[in-house]
Design an enzyme around this catalytic site. Structure first.
Site, PDB file in Angstrom:
ATOM      1  N   GLU A   1       6.718 -26.262  -2.919  1.00  0.00           N
ATOM      2  CA  GLU A   1       7.075 -27.587  -3.424  1.00  0.00           C
ATOM      3  C   GLU A   1       8.570 -27.678  -3.696  1.00  0.00           C
ATOM      4  O   GLU A   1       9.144 -26.739  -4.266  1.00  0.00           O
ATOM      5  CB  GLU A   1       6.281 -27.894  -4.706  1.00  0.00           C
ATOM      6  CG  GLU A   1       4.791 -27.957  -4.468  1.00  0.00           C
ATOM      7  CD  GLU A   1       3.981 -28.274  -5.729  1.00  0.00           C
ATOM      8  OE1 GLU A   1       4.594 -28.551  -6.781  1.00  0.00           O
ATOM      9  OE2 GLU A   1       2.746 -28.249  -5.665  1.00  0.00           O
TER      10      GLU A   1
ATOM     11  N   ARG B   1      -3.373 -25.843  -8.196  1.00  0.00           N
ATOM     12  CA  ARG B   1      -2.129 -25.274  -7.719  1.00  0.00           C
ATOM     13  C   ARG B   1      -2.272 -25.075  -6.220  1.00  0.00           C
ATOM     14  O   ARG B   1      -3.356 -24.744  -5.718  1.00  0.00           O
ATOM     15  CB  ARG B   1      -1.819 -23.928  -8.398  1.00  0.00           C
ATOM     16  CG  ARG B   1      -1.399 -24.027  -9.851  1.00  0.00           C
ATOM     17  CD  ARG B   1       0.003 -24.621  -9.994  1.00  0.00           C
ATOM     18  NE  ARG B   1       0.500 -24.548 -11.374  1.00  0.00           N
ATOM     19  CZ  ARG B   1       0.347 -25.496 -12.269  1.00  0.00           C
ATOM     20  NH1 ARG B   1      -0.345 -26.596 -11.944  1.00  0.00           N
ATOM     21  NH2 ARG B   1       0.849 -25.367 -13.494  1.00  0.00           N
TER      22      ARG B   1
ATOM     23  N   HIS C   1       2.989 -33.922  -6.396  1.00  0.00           N
ATOM     24  CA  HIS C   1       2.676 -33.244  -7.661  1.00  0.00           C
ATOM     25  C   HIS C   1       2.956 -34.175  -8.856  1.00  0.00           C
ATOM     26  O   HIS C   1       3.749 -33.848  -9.744  1.00  0.00           O
ATOM     27  CB  HIS C   1       3.488 -31.946  -7.802  1.00  0.00           C
ATOM     28  CG  HIS C   1       2.836 -30.959  -8.734  1.00  0.00           C
ATOM     29  ND1 HIS C   1       3.032 -29.594  -8.643  1.00  0.00           N
ATOM     30  CD2 HIS C   1       1.982 -31.128  -9.792  1.00  0.00           C
ATOM     31  CE1 HIS C   1       2.345 -28.976  -9.589  1.00  0.00           C
ATOM     32  NE2 HIS C   1       1.697 -29.884 -10.290  1.00  0.00           N
TER      33      HIS C   1
END
Length: 334
Positions: free
Chosen positions: A276, A247, A295
């Site tokens: 993000e 993360r 991601h």
């Protein structure tokens, strides 16, 4: 008959697979695309398969177990269910094959100067001293440090060992090195025998000081938030390449940007970020020694199939009154 509510958009074949587990299970599918549980929706389900939406206690008064579609559960501690007696299990393990492959892609890409391949192609010419420009760093004999030895870290170790790398890992509980969670057949390191050395989390600085590559595979918890900051980055070797598939909040992003600019480390392969999608004004976009992806390391065309298989295994264990795989420990946060 036990009522099982599935809110994921699984195919009819996947739902049929769940129905095969036991005639004592009533499988109901109601696809919820929103993150919030509908205020008007109440269920008497005893078991819930949740993608994002999580019911408050009054919306699911009979709920005893919730299976989460993702490996991370850092979105749950602020919700009422976290304070309840409902069992929570994660999807840890189903991402390991593709994420292990992603990590090795980043490492191999850096070792073989792949970004320079594309830069030279864009210029439509080769450099004069091509041998010097493209000399690779061999992985055989190099040291790889893995922060967090869960399913992802174990699959990275398995693949890295095939390249002849030396493996160092940090692990929270060093008294139990076996993998207690779900492991797809033929993947990972179930017995925990691949690392050349184990370290407790408090010795992370000592470990990374020995590494040529470092992979972050930690869960996001109160203890790990911002754990990789200036102190740890300073202890890495100047030629070290850092990969983060955990993360973004596990890393102090401003400290990382500073480390990349000042040459504390050679480069970083990043799939996760503090915010993000990555903001347009982030300095990371302009850093040539940062390889960025949006991601996507956890994505695979086999995700739903693996998720259903894990859920089916856990349903079988539930019916047989056996302990569930990937049971979340609320004290540790994962």
């Amino acid at each position: 008959m036990t009522h099982v509510l599935v809110t994921a958009p699984f195919s009819a074949a996947h739902i049929d697979r769940l129905r095969e587990v036991s005639p004592d299970l009533r499988i109901e599918q109601v696809v919820l695309s929103e993150r919030q549980w509908p205020e008007s929706m109440t269920t008497d389900a005893e078991i819930l398969y949740s993608v994002s939406a999580v019911p408050a206690p009054e919306h699911a008064p009979a709920l005893r177990w919730m299976q989460v579609h993702w490996a991370g559960v850092d979105h749950l501690p602020d919700l009422p269910i976290w304070q309840s007696n409902v069992l929570i299990t994660s999807a840890s393990g189903i991402h390991a094959p593709n994420m292990g492959q992603y990590v090795m892609t980043q490492i191999l890409g850096w070792a073989h100067r792949v970004p320079s391949w594309y830069a030279m192609r864009a210029q439509e010419q080769w450099p004069e001293k091509r041998w010097k420009k493209f000399v690779p760093a061999e992985l055989r004999g190099a040291t790889l440090g893995i922060l967090g030895y869960g399913s992802i870290g174990r699959e990275v170790a398995r693949l890295a060992k095939a390249f002849g790398m030396r493996i160092l890992v940090t692990k929270h509980n060093l008294r139990r090195i076996e993998d207690q969670g779900y492991t797809p057949e033929g993947t990972g390191d179930p017995a925990g025998v691949l690392p050349d050395r184990y370290y407790p989390p408090e010795a992370t600085g000592s470990m990374v000081a020995e590494c040529d590559y470092v992979v972050i595979a930690l869960p996001l918890t109160t203890a790990t938030r911002g754990a990789i900051g200036e102190s740890i980055l300073h202890q890495m070797r100047p030629h070290c390449f850092l990969v983060n598939v955990a993360r973004g909040a596990v890393v102090d992003e401003q400290a990382l940007i500073k480390a990349l600019r000042k040459g504390w480390i050679a480069g970083a392969g990043l799939d996760v970020f503090a915010e993000e999608p990555l903001p347009d004004d982030s300095p990371l976009w302009s850093l040539e020694n940062a390889i960025l992806t949006p991601h996507v390391s956890g994505f695979t065309p086999h995700y739903d199939a693996r998720a259903v298989e894990l859920f089916a295994i856990n349903l079988t264990r539930y019916v047989n009154r056996e302990s569930l795989l990937n049971l979340v420990n609320r004290d540790s946060g994962y």
